[in-house]
Write an enzyme that holds these catalytic residues in place. Structure first.
Site, PDB file in Angstrom:
ATOM      1  N   SER A  72       2.490   3.011  -1.364  1.00  0.00           N
ATOM      2  CA  SER A  72       2.747   2.662   0.028  1.00  0.00           C
ATOM      3  C   SER A  72       1.568   1.877   0.586  1.00  0.00           C
ATOM      4  O   SER A  72       0.518   1.755  -0.050  1.00  0.00           O
ATOM      5  CB  SER A  72       2.970   3.941   0.847  1.00  0.00           C
ATOM      6  OG  SER A  72       3.194   3.626   2.199  1.00  0.00           O
ATOM      7  N   LYS A  73       1.750   1.334   1.769  1.00  0.00           N
ATOM      8  CA  LYS A  73       0.679   0.643   2.470  1.00  0.00           C
ATOM      9  C   LYS A  73       0.947   0.751   3.959  1.00  0.00           C
ATOM     10  O   LYS A  73       2.062   0.564   4.418  1.00  0.00           O
ATOM     11  CB  LYS A  73       0.626  -0.828   2.050  1.00  0.00           C
ATOM     12  CG  LYS A  73      -0.551  -1.598   2.620  1.00  0.00           C
ATOM     13  CD  LYS A  73      -1.872  -1.096   2.063  1.00  0.00           C
ATOM     14  CE  LYS A  73      -1.996  -1.336   0.579  1.00  0.00           C
ATOM     15  NZ  LYS A  73      -3.352  -0.966   0.067  1.00  0.00           N
ATOM     16  N   GLY A  74      -0.098   1.081   4.705  1.00  0.00           N
ATOM     17  CA  GLY A  74       0.019   1.147   6.156  1.00  0.00           C
ATOM     18  C   GLY A  74      -0.870   0.100   6.796  1.00  0.00           C
ATOM     19  O   GLY A  74      -1.980  -0.165   6.309  1.00  0.00           O
TER      20      GLY A  74
ATOM     21  N   ASP B 190      -8.873   1.314   3.148  1.00  0.00           N
ATOM     22  CA  ASP B 190      -8.503  -0.073   2.881  1.00  0.00           C
ATOM     23  C   ASP B 190      -9.352  -0.927   3.827  1.00  0.00           C
ATOM     24  O   ASP B 190     -10.386  -0.470   4.318  1.00  0.00           O
ATOM     25  CB  ASP B 190      -6.999  -0.280   3.104  1.00  0.00           C
ATOM     26  CG  ASP B 190      -6.431  -1.401   2.243  1.00  0.00           C
ATOM     27  OD1 ASP B 190      -6.915  -2.542   2.379  1.00  0.00           O
ATOM     28  OD2 ASP B 190      -5.525  -1.145   1.437  1.00  0.00           O
TER      29      ASP B 190
END
Length: 498
Positions: free
Chosen positions: A51-53, A102
């Site tokens: 996933s990536k937010g 990140d």
């Protein structure tokens, strides 16, 4: 959405997920999705999905990164700390979410875990990875976690091709100040001829002095600090702020910045190995991949191990492989970091608060004995996973002639599909088999510390099933390849039971 930012959705591919959360002043939504997809492809060995937010800062609040992250974290906690009278829960199951550092968020991982504890989230110790060692975190850069996987592919290529490391030349993007760049230098068994980083271009066709590179890597400083007296007559450094520089060859460089940005496409950037350890996504794409060849149409690099995520587009990879380049893409080579983060979460889920404080929290410079052994176990796991996948990709390529970058995607998809099928099958209800497989999955030091009974009791059922399914799926596909028959699976399961 609020005054400071807009929180983009998590492109999510599994129920449990570690999400790198980035705060950006501008964002390409397609890049965000591709990063999440790559994460899912590389997470084939672990229980968590990809996933990536993204926290997209509004124009008038570009300086509100930390405030926005705090609000974003609270919003996520609001959604998973149920029941909540203000939220209608259509999912009906407990959510397990883990954040990772990140862009622009590495310094708030400790805060998020502490805040999750204050909010009453029972998995607070594993809510974030990338925490400081004082909070039980395992820094990827300190222990070279991501580079362990990348380096295994470099070593695998050398062994498969019959190469001697000390006779191999290497060019890398990403310098001695970065995680991948510094650790690539520390683990190198080759001759580095060029490095591109934030400060400029460092180059010497006769090989950059390894001791000096190690000095920079240990200090985590940029290549502009390289001792120029150690360069050969053909060597040079061009800084990003320099203009109208004449190279030893007589070539004039009008702009150091432009020279740095495209040096990986320059004719001087020629070596046996290219290992991207930094750089923006799509640095090599279908519109510029022709510049990866010399005037005679020969590829300037024979081997490429893609350490940096999305550095090369899939179309460009295809062009390079068609020309004979041996290329291993990011979803295979760059998976050491996610494995380390997964094991960081695992320790947090298995240990009690008291055990975690005693054995995982580092006080001062002296790490607890368990912590040191656990780190070694994680590194060994990363090395093994990389070796197994490398061997599987190479065997499949020899058998079918298929491009290695395509094989990576097919392997990941096959493992993930099999993972889901196993998790939903009756195999997951066989307690003896689950115990056997989960013990194989576990770091030996964790089993020794708390015992299998405690592990099986303390791990959430969903995570336990996910670990069981991930281990079987990945090991089965690595052993039997893309075209395994049903009878092979029966044989494999029987061998695990024994």
């Amino acid at each position: 959405i609020n005054a400071e930012y807009m929180g983009r959705r998590h492109p999510r591919h599994q129920v449990r997920l570690p999400a790198g959360v980035r705060a950006q002043r501008g964002v390409d939504a397609f890049e965000n999705y591709n990063l999440a997809l790559t994460q899912q492809l590389k997470n084939k060995d672990i229980p968590e999905g990809g996933s990536k937010g993204t926290i997209l800062l509004h124009f008038n609040h570009q300086d509100k990164t930390e405030t926005s992250f705090h609000k974003y974290t609270d919003a996520i906690l609001d959604l998973i700390l149920l029941p909540n009278p203000q939220i209608v829960d259509h999912h009906g199951q407990e959510e397990m979410l883990f954040f990772g550092p990140d862009e622009n968020t590495a310094n708030v991982m400790d805060w998020a875990a502490t805040h999750a504890r204050q909010r009453g989230y029972r998995y607070w110790k594993g809510f974030t990875t990338g925490k400081t060692p004082a909070m039980g975190g395992v820094p990827h850069d300190t222990y070279g976690m991501t580079t362990h996987s990348v380096q295994q592919y470099v070593l695998g290529v050398q062994a498969a091709e019959g190469l001697v490391g000390g006779q191999c030349t290497k060019f890398q993007t990403g310098g001695p100040d970065g995680d991948l760049g510094s650790n690539s230098i520390k683990m190198a068994n080759d001759v580095t001829i060029g490095i591109v980083d934030g400060s400029g271009v460092l180059y010497d066709p006769r090989g950059l002095d390894q001791k000096e590179l190690l000095r920079l890597a240990e200090a985590r400083t940029v290549s502009s600090n390289f001792d120029r007296q150690l360069l050969s007559p053909e060597g040079f450094f061009v800084g990003v702020r320099e203009q109208d520089v004449t190279l030893p060859s007589g070539e004039l460089v009008p702009s150091g910045m432009a020279f740095r940005n495209e040096f990986h496409l320059h004719g001087l950037a020629t070596a046996m190995f290219f290992v991207p350890c930094g750089g923006r996504p799509e640095a090599i794409n279908i519109s510029n991949v022709d510049r990866m060849f010399d005037g005679k149409g020969k590829p300037r690099f024979k081997y490429i191990v893609e350490g940096a995520n999305l550095f090369i587009t899939q179309e460009a990879r295809g062009v390079l492989e068609e020309a004979g380049v041996v290329l291993f893409k990011d979803a295979s080579a760059n998976k050491g970091g996610v494995t380390s983060s997964s094991r960081e979460v695992l320790a947090a889920l298995v240990m009690t608060d008291a055990e975690f404080a005693t054995h995982m929290a580092v006080s001062g410079d002296a790490a607890p004995p368990f912590y040191r052994q656990y780190v070694a176990d994680v590194q060994a796991c990363i090395d093994e996973n990389a070796k197994l996948e490398f061997e599987c990709i190479n065997a499949c390529h020899k058998e079918t002639g298929m491009k290695r970058s395509v094989i990576t995607d097919l392997l990941s998809e096959k493992i993930n599909e099999l993972n889901s099928s196993i998790a939903q099958s009756t195999l997951a209800h066989d307690k003896n088999l689950v115990r056997t497989v989960v013990k194989l999955f576990m770091p030996p030091s964790l089993v020794e510390l708390v015992g299998m009974d405690a592990i099986l009791e303390r791990l959430p059922e969903a995570y336990l099933t996910a670990a069981f399914a991930a281990f079987i799926a990945s090991r089965y596909v690595y052993r039997y390849g893309l075209h395994a028959q049903e009878v092979h699976f029966l044989t494999f399961i029987t061998s695990l039971g024994h």
